[in-house]
Design an enzyme around this catalytic site. Structure first.
Site, PDB file in Angstrom:
ATOM      1  N   LYS A 185      10.293 -36.721  -3.367  1.00 59.39           N
ATOM      2  CA  LYS A 185       9.098 -35.926  -3.686  1.00 59.39           C
ATOM      3  C   LYS A 185       9.320 -35.084  -4.947  1.00 59.39           C
ATOM      4  CE  LYS A 185       9.104 -33.809   0.359  1.00 59.39           C
ATOM      5  NZ  LYS A 185      10.218 -34.381   1.138  1.00 59.39           N
ATOM      6  N   ARG A 213       3.357 -29.596   5.956  1.00 60.93           N
ATOM      7  CA  ARG A 213       4.387 -30.221   6.774  1.00 60.93           C
ATOM      8  C   ARG A 213       4.057 -30.156   8.265  1.00 60.93           C
ATOM      9  NH1 ARG A 213       8.827 -29.540   2.656  1.00 60.93           N
ATOM     10  NH2 ARG A 213      10.599 -30.715   3.413  1.00 60.93           N
ATOM     11  N   ARG A 233      23.263 -35.222  -3.265  1.00 60.25           N
ATOM     12  CA  ARG A 233      22.711 -34.021  -3.903  1.00 60.25           C
ATOM     13  C   ARG A 233      23.500 -32.783  -3.475  1.00 60.25           C
ATOM     14  NH1 ARG A 233      16.451 -32.557  -3.328  1.00 60.25           N
ATOM     15  NH2 ARG A 233      17.081 -32.149  -1.182  1.00 60.25           N
ATOM     16  N   ARG A 272      23.292 -27.384  -2.887  1.00 60.04           N
ATOM     17  CA  ARG A 272      22.179 -26.867  -2.076  1.00 60.04           C
ATOM     18  C   ARG A 272      22.619 -26.741  -0.619  1.00 60.04           C
ATOM     19  NH1 ARG A 272      16.060 -29.341  -2.241  1.00 60.04           N
ATOM     20  NH2 ARG A 272      16.060 -29.192   0.023  1.00 60.04           N
ATOM     21  N   ARG A 297      16.940 -32.101   9.770  1.00 59.60           N
ATOM     22  CA  ARG A 297      15.727 -32.089   8.927  1.00 59.60           C
ATOM     23  C   ARG A 297      14.933 -33.379   9.102  1.00 59.60           C
ATOM     24  NH1 ARG A 297      18.800 -31.049   3.693  1.00 59.60           N
ATOM     25  NH2 ARG A 297      16.885 -31.454   2.562  1.00 59.60           N
TER      26      ARG A 297
HETATM   27  P1  B4P Z   1      13.754 -35.400  -3.148  1.00 57.68           P
HETATM   28  O1  B4P Z   1      13.115 -36.165  -2.049  1.00 57.68           O
HETATM   29  O2  B4P Z   1      13.039 -35.254  -4.434  1.00 57.68           O
HETATM   30  O3  B4P Z   1      14.058 -34.064  -2.422  1.00 57.68           O
HETATM   31  P2  B4P Z   1      13.057 -32.959  -1.878  1.00 57.68           P
HETATM   32  O4  B4P Z   1      11.649 -33.382  -1.912  1.00 57.68           O
HETATM   33  O5  B4P Z   1      13.407 -31.750  -2.654  1.00 57.68           O
HETATM   34  O6  B4P Z   1      13.507 -32.890  -0.355  1.00 57.68           O
HETATM   35  P3  B4P Z   1      13.337 -31.858   0.792  1.00 57.68           P
HETATM   36  O7  B4P Z   1      12.164 -32.310   1.583  1.00 57.68           O
HETATM   37  O8  B4P Z   1      14.643 -31.843   1.482  1.00 57.68           O
HETATM   38  O9  B4P Z   1      13.199 -30.406   0.161  1.00 57.68           O
HETATM   39  P4  B4P Z   1      12.096 -29.264   0.179  1.00 57.68           P
HETATM   40  O10 B4P Z   1      12.447 -28.420  -0.963  1.00 57.68           O
HETATM   41  O11 B4P Z   1      10.719 -29.820   0.221  1.00 57.68           O
HETATM   42  O12 B4P Z   1      15.178 -36.014  -3.583  1.00 57.68           O
HETATM   43  C1  B4P Z   1      16.364 -35.931  -2.859  1.00 57.68           C
HETATM   44  C2  B4P Z   1      17.516 -36.579  -3.650  1.00 57.68           C
HETATM   45  O13 B4P Z   1      17.331 -37.992  -3.763  1.00 57.68           O
HETATM   46  C3  B4P Z   1      17.681 -36.070  -5.075  1.00 57.68           C
HETATM   47  O14 B4P Z   1      19.025 -35.731  -5.292  1.00 57.68           O
HETATM   48  C4  B4P Z   1      17.283 -37.241  -5.972  1.00 57.68           C
HETATM   49  O15 B4P Z   1      18.037 -37.312  -7.148  1.00 57.68           O
HETATM   50  C5  B4P Z   1      17.534 -38.446  -5.090  1.00 57.68           C
HETATM   51  N1  B4P Z   1      16.582 -39.530  -5.372  1.00 57.68           N
HETATM   52  C6  B4P Z   1      15.255 -39.396  -5.524  1.00 57.68           C
HETATM   53  N2  B4P Z   1      14.685 -40.593  -5.765  1.00 57.68           N
HETATM   54  C7  B4P Z   1      15.696 -41.525  -5.735  1.00 57.68           C
HETATM   55  C8  B4P Z   1      15.752 -42.952  -5.893  1.00 57.68           C
HETATM   56  N3  B4P Z   1      14.668 -43.683  -6.155  1.00 57.68           N
HETATM   57  N4  B4P Z   1      16.948 -43.567  -5.765  1.00 57.68           N
HETATM   58  C9  B4P Z   1      18.065 -42.846  -5.521  1.00 57.68           C
HETATM   59  N5  B4P Z   1      18.079 -41.494  -5.376  1.00 57.68           N
HETATM   60  C10 B4P Z   1      16.909 -40.836  -5.476  1.00 57.68           C
HETATM   61  O16 B4P Z   1      12.332 -28.481   1.540  1.00 57.68           O
HETATM   62  C11 B4P Z   1      13.489 -27.740   1.843  1.00 57.68           C
HETATM   63  C12 B4P Z   1      13.305 -26.883   3.098  1.00 57.68           C
HETATM   64  O17 B4P Z   1      12.325 -25.839   2.842  1.00 57.68           O
HETATM   65  C13 B4P Z   1      12.755 -27.575   4.360  1.00 57.68           C
HETATM   66  O18 B4P Z   1      13.772 -28.233   5.079  1.00 57.68           O
HETATM   67  C14 B4P Z   1      12.128 -26.387   5.125  1.00 57.68           C
HETATM   68  O19 B4P Z   1      13.103 -25.635   5.795  1.00 57.68           O
HETATM   69  C15 B4P Z   1      11.551 -25.527   4.020  1.00 57.68           C
HETATM   70  N6  B4P Z   1      10.133 -25.856   3.756  1.00 57.68           N
HETATM   71  C16 B4P Z   1       9.656 -26.418   2.608  1.00 57.68           C
HETATM   72  N7  B4P Z   1       8.319 -26.608   2.713  1.00 57.68           N
HETATM   73  C17 B4P Z   1       7.954 -26.189   3.961  1.00 57.68           C
HETATM   74  C18 B4P Z   1       6.714 -26.162   4.667  1.00 57.68           C
HETATM   75  N8  B4P Z   1       5.593 -26.621   4.115  1.00 57.68           N
HETATM   76  N9  B4P Z   1       6.703 -25.654   5.926  1.00 57.68           N
HETATM   77  C19 B4P Z   1       7.814 -25.178   6.478  1.00 57.68           C
HETATM   78  N10 B4P Z   1       9.030 -25.185   5.886  1.00 57.68           N
HETATM   79  C20 B4P Z   1       9.100 -25.694   4.626  1.00 57.68           C
END
Ligand code: B4P
Length: 191
Positions: free
Chosen positions: A14, A89, A128, A134, A146
């Site tokens: 994402k 979410r 990552r 992180r 998660r």
């Molecule tokens: P991403 O998938 O981009 O990671 P993310 O969206 O940041 O993931 P996440 O859901 O964990 O984090 P968020 O901040 O939303 O990529 C992950 C990795 O994969 C990267 O290192 C990237 O380089 C690699 N990658 C991507 N594409 C690739 C490909 N094609 N091939 C190989 N590698 C690839 O949430 C974090 C926390 O915040 C949650 O757990 C929760 O506690 C809280 N939170 C956030 N939003 C919330 C909400 N709406 N409600 C309640 N809690 C919330």
């Protein structure tokens, strides 16, 4: 306005895809995860609260997250549209977002849902964790929790938008460029 929800399990890509979509379509990026992390870094009250949930791989409570998201949207004076990354979410968050946008004369245009199987998610997040330090990517059991929370509380948000005829499911496996092209093909039918 073009308002996109970028959806998928942790590690689906994402954040990665959002960066490119902002450039291409000139949208405003709103990642609830990024806002929480900025608050943790700034040692705010919200940050301390969010950290206690995020460090365990759990969701931050809806009332806190919804209020924060609405405040972030309200700060933006003019835009072509938003990418909501990591929000909604839960079904309550989705309902709150729909009513909030409606009160502003707007709505969600499309949910883009990235599909990636669990082993690949764990591999990406572990990598990552090593590179970025992180906290919630550091430990296998937190990563697995998660993904479990995603299946229990978040995955139901996709059928919610499917019921509104707004869901596009995208294969999230492959190179970042290939996935980006798949997403753009889906968006370009809308603009
Ligand atoms: P991403 O998938 O981009 O990671 P993310 O969206 O940041 O993931 P996440 O859901 O964990 O984090 P968020 O901040 O939303 O990529 C992950 C990795 O994969 C990267 O290192 C990237 O380089 C690699 N990658 C991507 N594409 C690739 C490909 N094609 N091939 C190989 N590698 C690839 O949430 C974090 C926390 O915040 C949650 O757990 C929760 O506690 C809280 N939170 C956030 N939003 C919330 C909400 N709406 N409600 C309640 N809690 C919330």
């Amino acid at each position: 306005m073009l308002n996109l929800v970028l959806f998928g399990p942790p590690g689906a890509g994402k954040g990665t895809q959002s960066e490119r979509l902002i450039d291409k379509y000139g949208l405003t990026h709103l990642s609830t995860g990024d806002v929480f992390r900025a608050n943790i870094k700034g040692e705010t009250e919200l940050g301390t609260l969010a950290k206690s949930y995020m460090d365990k791989g759990n969701l931050v409570p809806d009332e806190v997250t919804i209020k924060m998201l609405e405040a972030e949207v309200s700060k933006v004076e003019s835009t072509k549209g938003f990418i909501f990354d990591g929000f909604p979410r839960t079904i309550d968050q989705a309902k709150a977002l729909d009513s909030f946008l409606e009160s502003r004369g707007n709505s969600i245009t499309r949910m883009i849902s990235l599909e990636v199987e669990e082993d690949e998610l764990v591999t990406r997040l572990t990598m990552r964790g090593k590179e970025s330090g992180r906290a919630d990517d550091q430990n296998d059991s937190i990563i697995r929790n998660r993904i479990k929370v995603y299946h229990q509380q978040t995955s139901v948000v996709a059928p919610f938008y499917e019921g509104q005829g707004k869901l596009s499911v995208i294969n999230g496996i492959g190179s970042v460029d290939d996935i980006f092209n798949r997403i753009c093909e889906s968006i370009d039918t809308l603009v």
